[in-house]
Enzyme design. Structure first.
Site, PDB file in Angstrom:
ATOM      1  N   GLY A 160      -7.183  23.490   3.438  1.00  0.00           N
ATOM      2  CA  GLY A 160      -6.200  22.658   2.741  1.00  0.00           C
ATOM      3  C   GLY A 160      -6.807  22.061   1.487  1.00  0.00           C
ATOM      4  O   GLY A 160      -7.604  22.711   0.802  1.00  0.00           O
ATOM      5  N   GLU A 225       1.019  19.925   8.105  1.00  0.00           N
ATOM      6  CA  GLU A 225      -0.349  19.504   8.421  1.00  0.00           C
ATOM      7  C   GLU A 225      -0.446  18.850   9.792  1.00  0.00           C
ATOM      8  O   GLU A 225      -0.267  17.645   9.922  1.00  0.00           O
ATOM      9  CB  GLU A 225      -0.837  18.510   7.361  1.00  0.00           C
ATOM     10  CG  GLU A 225      -0.779  19.058   5.952  1.00  0.00           C
ATOM     11  CD  GLU A 225      -1.771  18.376   5.033  1.00  0.00           C
ATOM     12  OE1 GLU A 225      -2.714  17.733   5.529  1.00  0.00           O
ATOM     13  OE2 GLU A 225      -1.596  18.482   3.816  1.00  0.00           O
ATOM     14  N   HIS A 230      -7.063  15.705  19.827  1.00  0.00           N
ATOM     15  CA  HIS A 230      -8.155  16.184  20.682  1.00  0.00           C
ATOM     16  C   HIS A 230      -9.408  16.219  19.815  1.00  0.00           C
ATOM     17  O   HIS A 230      -9.311  16.493  18.625  1.00  0.00           O
ATOM     18  CB  HIS A 230      -7.796  17.597  21.182  1.00  0.00           C
ATOM     19  CG  HIS A 230      -8.847  18.221  22.035  1.00  0.00           C
ATOM     20  ND1 HIS A 230      -8.945  17.960  23.384  1.00  0.00           N
ATOM     21  CD2 HIS A 230      -9.850  19.095  21.745  1.00  0.00           C
ATOM     22  CE1 HIS A 230      -9.964  18.641  23.880  1.00  0.00           C
ATOM     23  NE2 HIS A 230     -10.524  19.336  22.901  1.00  0.00           N
ATOM     24  N   ARG A 250       9.503   9.811  11.773  1.00  0.00           N
ATOM     25  CA  ARG A 250       9.865   8.982  10.604  1.00  0.00           C
ATOM     26  C   ARG A 250       9.821   9.828   9.339  1.00  0.00           C
ATOM     27  O   ARG A 250       9.261  10.923   9.345  1.00  0.00           O
ATOM     28  CB  ARG A 250       8.883   7.798  10.472  1.00  0.00           C
ATOM     29  CG  ARG A 250       7.468   8.245  10.164  1.00  0.00           C
ATOM     30  CD  ARG A 250       6.532   7.086   9.853  1.00  0.00           C
ATOM     31  NE  ARG A 250       5.162   7.561   9.690  1.00  0.00           N
ATOM     32  CZ  ARG A 250       4.611   7.912   8.537  1.00  0.00           C
ATOM     33  NH1 ARG A 250       5.306   7.836   7.426  1.00  0.00           N
ATOM     34  NH2 ARG A 250       3.367   8.348   8.483  1.00  0.00           N
ATOM     35  N   PHE A 255       2.377   4.468   0.476  1.00  0.00           N
ATOM     36  CA  PHE A 255       1.735   3.277   1.036  1.00  0.00           C
ATOM     37  C   PHE A 255       0.975   2.552  -0.054  1.00  0.00           C
ATOM     38  O   PHE A 255       0.462   3.181  -0.971  1.00  0.00           O
ATOM     39  CB  PHE A 255       0.783   3.679   2.177  1.00  0.00           C
ATOM     40  CG  PHE A 255       1.521   4.180   3.393  1.00  0.00           C
ATOM     41  CD1 PHE A 255       1.864   3.318   4.419  1.00  0.00           C
ATOM     42  CD2 PHE A 255       1.902   5.509   3.484  1.00  0.00           C
ATOM     43  CE1 PHE A 255       2.579   3.765   5.531  1.00  0.00           C
ATOM     44  CE2 PHE A 255       2.619   5.973   4.591  1.00  0.00           C
ATOM     45  CZ  PHE A 255       2.949   5.098   5.608  1.00  0.00           C
TER      46      PHE A 255
HETATM   47  P1  ADP Z   1      -8.452  20.929   5.009  1.00  0.00           P
HETATM   48  O1  ADP Z   1      -8.094  20.175   3.796  1.00  0.00           O
HETATM   49  O2  ADP Z   1      -9.181  22.198   4.737  1.00  0.00           O
HETATM   50  O3  ADP Z   1      -7.272  21.137   5.917  1.00  0.00           O
HETATM   51  P2  ADP Z   1      -9.282  18.770   6.728  1.00  0.00           P
HETATM   52  O4  ADP Z   1     -10.252  17.727   6.313  1.00  0.00           O
HETATM   53  O5  ADP Z   1      -7.839  18.417   6.839  1.00  0.00           O
HETATM   54  O6  ADP Z   1      -9.492  19.991   5.778  1.00  0.00           O
HETATM   55  O7  ADP Z   1      -9.818  19.294   8.111  1.00  0.00           O
HETATM   56  C1  ADP Z   1      -9.064  20.243   8.806  1.00  0.00           C
HETATM   57  C2  ADP Z   1      -9.921  21.191   9.630  1.00  0.00           C
HETATM   58  O8  ADP Z   1     -10.688  20.455  10.591  1.00  0.00           O
HETATM   59  C3  ADP Z   1      -9.041  22.105  10.443  1.00  0.00           C
HETATM   60  O9  ADP Z   1      -8.701  23.259   9.711  1.00  0.00           O
HETATM   61  C4  ADP Z   1      -9.884  22.416  11.643  1.00  0.00           C
HETATM   62  O10 ADP Z   1     -10.657  23.546  11.391  1.00  0.00           O
HETATM   63  C5  ADP Z   1     -10.778  21.189  11.793  1.00  0.00           C
HETATM   64  N1  ADP Z   1     -10.396  20.245  12.858  1.00  0.00           N
HETATM   65  C6  ADP Z   1     -11.294  19.663  13.710  1.00  0.00           C
HETATM   66  N2  ADP Z   1     -10.679  18.815  14.563  1.00  0.00           N
HETATM   67  C7  ADP Z   1      -9.345  18.864  14.268  1.00  0.00           C
HETATM   68  C8  ADP Z   1      -8.199  18.195  14.830  1.00  0.00           C
HETATM   69  N3  ADP Z   1      -8.302  17.356  15.860  1.00  0.00           N
HETATM   70  N4  ADP Z   1      -6.991  18.465  14.283  1.00  0.00           N
HETATM   71  C9  ADP Z   1      -6.887  19.325  13.238  1.00  0.00           C
HETATM   72  N5  ADP Z   1      -7.921  19.963  12.673  1.00  0.00           N
HETATM   73  C10 ADP Z   1      -9.163  19.762  13.173  1.00  0.00           C
HETATM   74  N1  RBF Z   2       0.905  11.403   3.652  1.00  0.00           N
HETATM   75  C1  RBF Z   2       1.722  10.647   2.898  1.00  0.00           C
HETATM   76  O1  RBF Z   2       1.628  10.664   1.706  1.00  0.00           O
HETATM   77  N2  RBF Z   2       2.706   9.884   3.498  1.00  0.00           N
HETATM   78  C2  RBF Z   2       2.877   9.841   4.834  1.00  0.00           C
HETATM   79  O2  RBF Z   2       3.777   9.146   5.319  1.00  0.00           O
HETATM   80  C3  RBF Z   2       2.001  10.612   5.656  1.00  0.00           C
HETATM   81  N3  RBF Z   2       2.099  10.599   7.004  1.00  0.00           N
HETATM   82  C4  RBF Z   2       1.283  11.378   7.770  1.00  0.00           C
HETATM   83  C5  RBF Z   2       1.432  11.398   9.157  1.00  0.00           C
HETATM   84  C6  RBF Z   2       0.613  12.203   9.948  1.00  0.00           C
HETATM   85  C7  RBF Z   2       0.797  12.176  11.419  1.00  0.00           C
HETATM   86  C8  RBF Z   2      -0.390  12.991   9.345  1.00  0.00           C
HETATM   87  C9  RBF Z   2      -1.286  13.836  10.184  1.00  0.00           C
HETATM   88  C10 RBF Z   2      -0.528  12.985   7.983  1.00  0.00           C
HETATM   89  C11 RBF Z   2       0.284  12.165   7.175  1.00  0.00           C
HETATM   90  N4  RBF Z   2       0.146  12.123   5.791  1.00  0.00           N
HETATM   91  C12 RBF Z   2       1.006  11.387   5.015  1.00  0.00           C
HETATM   92  C13 RBF Z   2      -0.501  13.286   5.168  1.00  0.00           C
HETATM   93  C14 RBF Z   2      -1.820  13.053   4.697  1.00  0.00           C
HETATM   94  O3  RBF Z   2      -1.612  12.632   3.398  1.00  0.00           O
HETATM   95  C15 RBF Z   2      -2.504  14.410   4.761  1.00  0.00           C
HETATM   96  O4  RBF Z   2      -3.053  14.563   6.001  1.00  0.00           O
HETATM   97  C16 RBF Z   2      -3.482  14.455   3.648  1.00  0.00           C
HETATM   98  O5  RBF Z   2      -2.728  14.773   2.509  1.00  0.00           O
HETATM   99  C17 RBF Z   2      -4.600  15.417   3.896  1.00  0.00           C
HETATM  100  O6  RBF Z   2      -4.262  16.727   3.611  1.00  0.00           O
HETATM  101 MG    MG Z   3      -5.939  19.474   6.311  1.00  0.00          MG
END
Ligand code: ADP
Ligand code: RBF
Ligand code: MG
Length: 300
Positions: A160, A225, A230, A250, A255
């Protein structure tokens, strides 16, 4: 065939069950509107009146179409609530002296100021609260979540924006959005709960996820996302991830600070975690979609 907006069937059935008169107003000719309405099983009888653009002199943004429908319903304009997706419709409803709730179209990233004249702007009908307008409240929320018709999405976990873990301390396993672009464009942006599985591991996890443009980061792409509830010892990029999405929490929000966003995401996690223990959500934990190997997926 046109599919109704998420939450539309729920809303009109609810109002009809409580004997609140509802009408349908459109700029399109009446025959087109009736044609579309007849495709939605059982909908025609739910509306007390239908008005097409060919039945009035002036179309939206002129108030005529809304004034005429109020007369047909035998209602005063200030006792009518308009739900609109277009700026011209909002103008028409306001000019007719009605309350207007704007629900902008799903497909576009909303540019908010077009909807400023509405009394309230919602990101979808799922967020409509009838009691705010003096109407009977919905009774279908459970543990701060709204059960939805489940949707099933999956694909390999991709990289991502590299932000989830680094900036928020919350990893989100991103899915390639091209794999299910039609599901994605039809679904409401927001925060959802459901079940997740990494199909090679034979285990099912609770998950909470965001769908949309993440207003805090103002992304240019609509993403999905999921945060799996876990602890994993390692990344699992490239593994096949399956999701069954069962409930809505929601709308996406902005924020005032990163801390506030993080706190809210943790709250979403707690809500999802406890709601998933009960039905109608718990039963999907065993859904075959979650753990069926790729080659058999088409047969489900
Ligand atoms: P990216 O921007 O590449 O998605 P993140 O910082 O969001 O990076 O991390 C996501 C990665 O972390 C997932 O692709 C997965 O490989 C790993 N990961 C480890 N624990 C979790 C979890 N509990 N939920 C989701 N992804 C997880
Ligand atoms: N990003 C927002 O900008 N607004 C939100 O309300 C928001 N809610 C989220 C709720 C959950 C359960 C998760 C997992 C992510 C949320 N995020 C939200 C997204 C967050 O910005 C995202 O995980 C990051 O952009 C990292 O890719
Ligand atoms: Mg991610």
């Amino acid at each position: 065939m046109l599919r109704p907006l998420p939450g539309a069937a729920r809303l009109i059935k609810h109002l009809h069950n409580h004997r609140i008169p509802i009408a349908l107003v459109s700029d399109s000719p009446k025959s087109n509107v009736m044609g579309k309405l007849n495709h939605q099983h059982g909908w025609t009888e739910l509306f007390k009146a239908v008005l097409g653009g060919d039945e009035v002199q002036k179309g939206k943004p002129d108030p005529e179409i809304y004034s005429t429908i109020a007369e047909k319903l035998g209602a005063e304009p200030d006792g009518c609530l308009v739900i609109e997706d277009s700026p011209t419709g909002i103008a028409a409803g306001k000019a007719a002296g009605m309350k207007v709730v704007a629900v902008p179209s799903l497909r576009r990233k909303a540019s908010k100021n077009q909807y400023d004249s509405a009394d309230l702007v919602l990101s979808s009908l799922l967020d409509f609260k009838p009691e705010v307008w003096g109407l009977p409240a919905f009774q279908d929320w459970i543990c701060n979540t709204l059960p939805i018709e489940p949707w099933y999405v999956g694909g390999p976990v991709i990289k991502g924006f590299g932000r989830g873990s680094k900036i928020l301390g919350i990893p989100t396993a991103n899915l390639p959005t091209t794999a299910f672009s039609s599901v994605l464009s039809d679904c409401v942006c927001g925060i959802y709960l459901g079940w997740a599985a990494l199909s090679d591991r034979g285990e099912v996890y609770k998950m909470v996820m965001s769908v949309g443009w993440n207003p805090y980061f103002d992304n240019t792409e609509k993403t999905v996302e999921p945060w799996l509830l876990h602890e994993f010892p390692e990344d699992f990029y490239g593994e096949e991830l399956r999701l069954v999405v069962v409930g809505y929490i929601r709308p996406e929000a902005n924020f005032p600070s990163l801390e506030a966003l993080i706190e809210r995401i943790h709250e979403d996690g707690r809500i999802a975690s406890s709601a998933l223990d009960i039905n109608p959500y718990a039963k999907y934990q065993n859904h075959p979609y979650l753990l069926t190997p790729l080659c058999q997926k088409d047969e489900i």
